[in-house]
Design a protein around this motif. Structure first.
Motif, short mmCIF file in Angstrom:
data_model
loop_
_atom_site.label_atom_id
_atom_site.label_comp_id
_atom_site.label_asym_id
_atom_site.label_seq_id
_atom_site.Cartn_x
_atom_site.Cartn_y
_atom_site.Cartn_z
N LEU A 27 -1.33 26.29 30.39
CA LEU A 27 -1.10 25.59 29.68
C LEU A 27 -1.76 24.81 28.94
O LEU A 27 -2.44 24.29 28.12
N LEU A 28 -3.03 24.49 29.95
CA LEU A 28 -4.50 23.74 29.58
C LEU A 28 -4.67 24.74 28.11
O LEU A 28 -5.65 24.31 27.26
N ARG A 29 -5.09 26.04 28.58
CA ARG A 29 -5.75 27.13 27.80
C ARG A 29 -5.24 27.72 26.59
O ARG A 29 -5.23 27.49 25.20
N THR A 30 -3.50 26.91 25.99
CA THR A 30 -2.55 27.53 25.44
C THR A 30 -1.79 26.72 24.43
O THR A 30 -1.99 26.65 23.79
N SER A 31 -1.47 25.43 25.01
CA SER A 31 -0.93 24.39 24.52
C SER A 31 -0.94 22.97 23.74
O SER A 31 -2.12 22.93 24.24
N LYS A 32 -0.72 23.34 23.09
CA LYS A 32 -0.38 21.88 21.23
C LYS A 32 0.28 21.39 21.52
O LYS A 32 1.38 23.00 20.86
N LYS A 33 0.59 20.94 20.62
CA LYS A 33 1.94 20.09 20.01
C LYS A 33 2.73 20.39 20.80
O LYS A 33 3.98 20.87 20.00
N ASN A 34 3.03 20.21 21.71
CA ASN A 34 4.65 20.57 22.32
C ASN A 34 4.87 19.48 23.67
O ASN A 34 3.94 19.21 24.14
N VAL A 35 6.15 19.17 23.49
CA VAL A 35 6.49 18.36 24.92
C VAL A 35 6.34 19.63 26.30
O VAL A 35 7.57 19.92 25.61
N ILE A 36 5.68 19.21 26.90
CA ILE A 36 6.13 19.91 28.13
C ILE A 36 6.53 19.03 29.13
O ILE A 36 6.56 17.91 30.21
N CYS A 37 7.73 19.01 29.89
CA CYS A 37 8.32 18.86 31.33
C CYS A 37 7.93 19.45 32.50
O CYS A 37 7.79 20.93 32.37
N THR A 38 7.37 18.82 33.63
CA THR A 38 7.23 19.47 34.46
C THR A 38 8.26 18.82 35.40
O THR A 38 9.47 18.11 35.27
N GLY A 39 8.25 19.76 36.21
CA GLY A 39 8.89 19.42 37.50
C GLY A 39 8.44 17.97 38.39
O GLY A 39 7.74 18.05 38.51
N GLY A 40 9.35 17.65 39.63
CA GLY A 40 9.28 16.21 39.90
C GLY A 40 8.13 16.27 40.83
O GLY A 40 7.64 15.33 40.98
N GLY A 41 7.89 17.73 41.29
CA GLY A 41 7.02 17.54 42.80
C GLY A 41 5.55 18.43 42.07
O GLY A 41 4.53 17.94 42.52
N GLY B 117 15.88 12.44 33.83
CA GLY B 117 16.18 12.85 32.64
C GLY B 117 15.12 13.99 31.64
O GLY B 117 15.67 13.46 30.42
N LYS B 118 13.95 14.40 32.24
CA LYS B 118 13.08 14.85 31.82
C LYS B 118 13.17 16.30 30.53
O LYS B 118 12.92 16.07 29.81
N THR B 119 14.57 16.62 30.91
CA THR B 119 15.21 17.50 30.27
C THR B 119 15.86 17.59 29.54
O THR B 119 15.16 17.37 27.96
N SER B 120 16.52 16.11 29.09
CA SER B 120 17.51 16.09 28.02
C SER B 120 16.23 15.01 27.19
O SER B 120 16.46 15.35 25.58
N GLN C 60 -2.06 16.43 17.62
CA GLN C 60 -3.13 17.74 17.78
C GLN C 60 -2.94 17.96 19.71
O GLN C 60 -3.22 18.69 19.77
N SER C 61 -3.00 17.28 20.24
CA SER C 61 -2.22 17.55 21.56
C SER C 61 -1.13 17.34 22.16
O SER C 61 -0.13 18.14 21.24
N ASN C 62 -0.74 17.67 23.94
CA ASN C 62 0.69 17.89 24.35
C ASN C 62 0.94 16.23 24.46
O ASN C 62 0.20 15.28 25.27
N ILE C 63 2.77 16.05 24.91
CA ILE C 63 3.02 14.50 25.69
C ILE C 63 3.76 16.08 26.82
O ILE C 63 3.90 16.71 26.43
N VAL C 64 3.13 15.14 28.25
CA VAL C 64 4.12 15.65 29.23
C VAL C 64 4.67 14.36 29.65
O VAL C 64 4.72 13.47 29.83
N LEU C 65 6.31 14.88 29.90
CA LEU C 65 6.56 14.11 30.83
C LEU C 65 6.70 14.83 32.63
O LEU C 65 7.12 15.38 32.48
N ILE C 66 6.36 13.20 33.35
CA ILE C 66 6.41 13.67 34.98
C ILE C 66 8.05 12.45 35.38
O ILE C 66 8.39 11.64 34.53
N TYR D 107 9.20 22.62 23.11
CA TYR D 107 9.07 22.02 24.28
C TYR D 107 8.85 23.02 24.72
O TYR D 107 9.43 24.74 24.62
N ILE D 108 8.98 23.20 26.35
CA ILE D 108 8.51 23.80 26.98
C ILE D 108 8.85 23.10 28.49
O ILE D 108 8.63 22.17 28.74
N ASP D 109 8.76 23.97 29.03
CA ASP D 109 9.59 23.20 30.79
C ASP D 109 8.62 24.26 31.61
O ASP D 109 9.68 25.29 31.94
N THR D 110 8.45 23.56 32.71
CA THR D 110 7.15 24.19 33.31
C THR D 110 8.06 25.39 34.70
O THR D 110 8.42 26.51 34.57
#
Ligand code: S3P
Length: 347
Positions: free
Chosen positions: A247-261, A193-196, A181-187, A209-212
């Motif tokens: 994203l905090l307001r709207t995202s559910k069930k996504n893998v979210i990739c963030t920028g390195g910084g 390799g976050k995107t692949s 029911q939540s998201n997975i966030v890759l940092i 899949y969401i890439d910030t």
């Protein structure tokens, strides 16, 4: 959904007592740790070894109090305690209780008394569900289950482990339902390799899949490189924060990739934590340099001394990545499939 086994479910699991995010625990307000000894800190009956000595030194430096809580006899527990003392560990905030009769609550409470901590500031770390974790849960404190150090055990424990495996199956199912029911966030750093991994993980889990970075580029109708060049880094960093808030307001069930910084700004750190299950993709400077050798899209690395920049930035950032994540996955030399496999096994 609740099951009759819930009383035995740990609050969290870790591979080992040496693999726990203690900085994160401290940050969450925990000040006291109750440890089981046998198969949690060392093999059954073994003395304190190099890594347990190092761990206790680190915990003492951080400001934790610790209580060893064992169902074993006085001789065994004191021997482990003395082993720490004999290796220059500062023992002023380390206590021990033997013949503890876990899962009875009595000695968990005594441990808190000794450490001057409360239920909300104490956590328990141990390798057994029906004594260690059950006792901690009954007492009302956070419980962390670790994998036993030694796989070879006495016959009565082997039987208990079979039952444990059944309970853990329910535990994993319930956690999985919640996670779904939540998201997975890759940092992680640029080139980790976050995107692949992210696109493939999303496919495996049936998540979006969401890439910030991509969201920012779409919204600005400019590439990251152009944003940095024309509007500056601060402008970009503000967009990162804004994107996380949306994203905090709207995202559910996504893998979210963030920028390195992204995780470095304190506000973002908190937003990411609330966004879902955070996984740190770790890569060595050598791997990163090799992966990005032909890249010209990362403004922070467009410099002649790129290797030095990678090493310095990674050094500044790695502790934040480590602290923020629930799981760290080493990506050096591994295929995407292998990385996904490790994530799915541990999730
Ligand atoms: C940055 C990483 C980049 C991108 C920007 C800044 C950083 O994202 O957000 O170039 O500060 O590390 P990736 O980690 O996806 O490369």
């Amino acid at each position: 959904m609740s099951t009759v086994f819930e009383a035995f479910f740990p609050s969290e699991r870790a591979n080992s007592s040496y693999d726990i995010n203690y900085e994160g625990l401290y940050e969450q307000g925990y000040r006291g740790i109750i440890y089981d000894i046998d198969n949690t800190l060392v093999e059954h009956g073994a003395d304190a070894d190099g890594r347990s000595v190092e761990l206790f030194k680190k915990l003492m430096n951080m400001g934790f109090s610790v209580c060893l809580l064992s169902n074993n006899k006085r001789e065994r527990v004191k021997r482990f305690y003395d082993g720490l003392a004999g290796n220059d560990v500062n023992m002023s905030r380390i206590y021990y209780i033997y013949d503890a009769k876990k899962p009875s609550r009595r000695n968990y409470r005594l441990a808190m008394k000794l450490m001057h901590t409360k239920k909300a500031t104490t956590c328990f770390i141990g390798d057994q569900l029906f004594t260690d974790v059950y006792g901690a849960n009954r007492t009302g404190i956070k419980s962390l289950l670790v994998k036993p150090i030694n796989k070879k055990e006495e016959i009565q424990i082997v039987l208990k482990r079979k039952l444990e495996r059944q309970v853990l199956k329910f535990y994993r199912r319930e956690r999985w339902m919640r996670l779904r029911q939540s998201n997975i966030v890759l940092i992680g750093f640029m080139g980790s390799g976050k995107t692949s991994v992210g696109t493939e993980l999303a496919r495996h889990m049936g998540f979006g899949y969401i890439d910030t970075d991509e969201l920012i580029e779409e919204q600005e109708e400019m590439s990251i490189k152009e944003i940095f060049a024309e509007k500056g880094e601060q402008y970009f960093r503000n967009l990162e924060t804004k994107t996380l808030k949306v994203l905090l307001r709207t995202s559910k069930k996504n893998v979210i990739c963030t920028g390195g910084g992204t995780p470095l700004r304190e506000e973002n750190y908190k937003l990411i934590k609330n966004l879902g299950y955070v996984i740190y993709l770790k890569a060595s400077p050598e791997t990163i340099i090799e992966r990005l050798k032909d890249d010209n899209t990362r403004p922070l690395l467009q410099r002649p001394d790129r290797e030095k920049a990678v090493k310095e930035l990674l050094d500044q950032r790695k502790r934040v990545y480590q602290r923020l994540s629930y799981m760290t996955v080493d990506t050096d030399g591994k295929s995407i499939e292998k990385i996904i496999d490790e994530i799915e096994k541990d999730i």
